[in-house]
Design an enzyme around this catalytic site. Sequence first.
Site, PDB file in Angstrom:
ATOM      1  N   GLU A  98       0.838  -1.202   0.000  1.00 38.04           N
ATOM      2  CA  GLU A  98       0.000   0.000   0.000  1.00 38.04           C
ATOM      3  C   GLU A  98       0.870   1.247   0.000  1.00 38.04           C
ATOM      4  OE1 GLU A  98      -2.771   1.427  -0.160  1.00 38.04           O
ATOM      5  OE2 GLU A  98      -4.414   0.393   0.851  1.00 38.04           O
ATOM      6  N   ASP A  99       0.327   2.348  -0.483  1.00 39.80           N
ATOM      7  CA  ASP A  99       1.033   3.628  -0.398  1.00 39.80           C
ATOM      8  C   ASP A  99       0.917   4.228   1.002  1.00 39.80           C
ATOM      9  OD1 ASP A  99      -1.705   4.091  -0.693  1.00 39.80           O
ATOM     10  OD2 ASP A  99      -1.490   5.720  -2.136  1.00 39.80           O
ATOM     11  N   ASP A 102      -4.466   5.173   6.266  1.00 36.02           N
ATOM     12  CA  ASP A 102      -5.030   6.379   6.879  1.00 36.02           C
ATOM     13  C   ASP A 102      -6.104   5.929   7.883  1.00 36.02           C
ATOM     14  OD1 ASP A 102      -5.575   9.156   7.111  1.00 36.02           O
ATOM     15  OD2 ASP A 102      -7.037   9.088   5.512  1.00 36.02           O
ATOM     16  N   PHE A 151      -2.221  15.899   4.720  1.00 33.23           N
ATOM     17  CA  PHE A 151      -2.462  15.307   3.409  1.00 33.23           C
ATOM     18  C   PHE A 151      -1.183  15.377   2.590  1.00 33.23           C
ATOM     19  CE2 PHE A 151      -3.931  14.753  -0.875  1.00 33.23           C
ATOM     20  CZ  PHE A 151      -4.860  13.734  -0.720  1.00 33.23           C
ATOM     21  N   ARG A 164       1.705  12.704  -8.600  1.00 33.75           N
ATOM     22  CA  ARG A 164       2.212  11.335  -8.406  1.00 33.75           C
ATOM     23  C   ARG A 164       3.683  11.236  -8.800  1.00 33.75           C
ATOM     24  NH1 ARG A 164      -2.192   7.869  -7.473  1.00 33.75           N
ATOM     25  NH2 ARG A 164      -4.082   8.328  -8.632  1.00 33.75           N
TER      26      ARG A 164
HETATM   27  P1  IMP Z   1      -7.762   4.515   4.179  1.00 33.19           P
HETATM   28  O1  IMP Z   1      -8.731   3.526   3.635  1.00 33.19           O
HETATM   29  O2  IMP Z   1      -8.470   5.684   4.836  1.00 33.19           O
HETATM   30  O3  IMP Z   1      -6.710   3.927   5.078  1.00 33.19           O
HETATM   31  O4  IMP Z   1      -7.055   5.214   2.969  1.00 33.19           O
HETATM   32  C1  IMP Z   1      -6.253   4.550   2.120  1.00 33.19           C
HETATM   33  C2  IMP Z   1      -6.174   5.254   0.790  1.00 33.19           C
HETATM   34  O5  IMP Z   1      -6.556   6.644   0.848  1.00 33.19           O
HETATM   35  C3  IMP Z   1      -4.738   5.270   0.384  1.00 33.19           C
HETATM   36  O6  IMP Z   1      -4.384   4.090  -0.310  1.00 33.19           O
HETATM   37  C4  IMP Z   1      -4.655   6.515  -0.489  1.00 33.19           C
HETATM   38  O7  IMP Z   1      -5.007   6.207  -1.807  1.00 33.19           O
HETATM   39  C5  IMP Z   1      -5.677   7.447   0.099  1.00 33.19           C
HETATM   40  N1  IMP Z   1      -5.036   8.438   1.017  1.00 33.19           N
HETATM   41  C6  IMP Z   1      -5.107   8.489   2.363  1.00 33.19           C
HETATM   42  N2  IMP Z   1      -4.398   9.516   2.860  1.00 33.19           N
HETATM   43  C7  IMP Z   1      -3.846  10.126   1.787  1.00 33.19           C
HETATM   44  C8  IMP Z   1      -2.964  11.265   1.647  1.00 33.19           C
HETATM   45  O8  IMP Z   1      -2.521  11.927   2.607  1.00 33.19           O
HETATM   46  N3  IMP Z   1      -2.608  11.572   0.368  1.00 33.19           N
HETATM   47  C9  IMP Z   1      -3.031  10.878  -0.725  1.00 33.19           C
HETATM   48  N4  IMP Z   1      -3.851   9.824  -0.633  1.00 33.19           N
HETATM   49  C10 IMP Z   1      -4.250   9.447   0.609  1.00 33.19           C
END
Ligand code: IMP
Length: 174
Positions: A98-99, A102, A151, A164
């Site tokens: 994963e990147d 959050d 963010f 990106r």
């Molecule tokens: P989660 O499901 O809330 O954990 O979010 C996961 C996805 O939200 C990540 O794989 C990202 O694609 C996107 N995301 C969450 N935070 C950020 C951020 O700070 N910048 C860019 N994308 C984010």
Amino acid sequence: MSADHLRVLIPSDHIQARVAELGREIRAAYGDDPITCVGVLKGSFIFMADLVRAIGGDVRCDFLAVSSYHGGMRSSGVVRITEDLRAPVEGHHVLLVEDIVDTGLTLDYLQRLIGVRAPRSLRTCSLLDKPSRREVDVKPDFIGFSIPDEFVVGYGLDLGERFRNLPHIAVYSP
Ligand code: IMP
């Protein structure tokens, strides 16, 4: 959405050094076993490319795509799989790549999705972790950097498909 709103948080050379370390940690955890790395598109594509080279040995690559953001700065809270894996992972050591984690909703969803496909093992690796934002109790097995609740863009992460291609991670503040 201008580049003036960007501040470098993690420079490119720090990312490269940490990815090299992660590769060694991951290879050590699996010994000589083959690893199926599953990149979560689109955000992980650059990290995945560097990470699989840092892991070395027998590594296979597959990808799946999810959407939860619809181009904004907040998750919609609903995770949807938009493209599935090409090949079955039954009996494989799967490493989800994963990147960023959050709220944790995406990782939680994907762990359950892949977990029922009978992998030999399932572990997770995220370049970035924002632990203060967690809504579900998930923790990646391998983490590049823990970051504060800001963010971020760059090194694969976007805001409305922009940024990106930055070689570093930057905080975007409007
Ligand atoms: P989660 O499901 O809330 O954990 O979010 C996961 C996805 O939200 C990540 O794989 C990202 O694609 C996107 N995301 C969450 N935070 C950020 C951020 O700070 N910048 C860019 N994308 C984010």
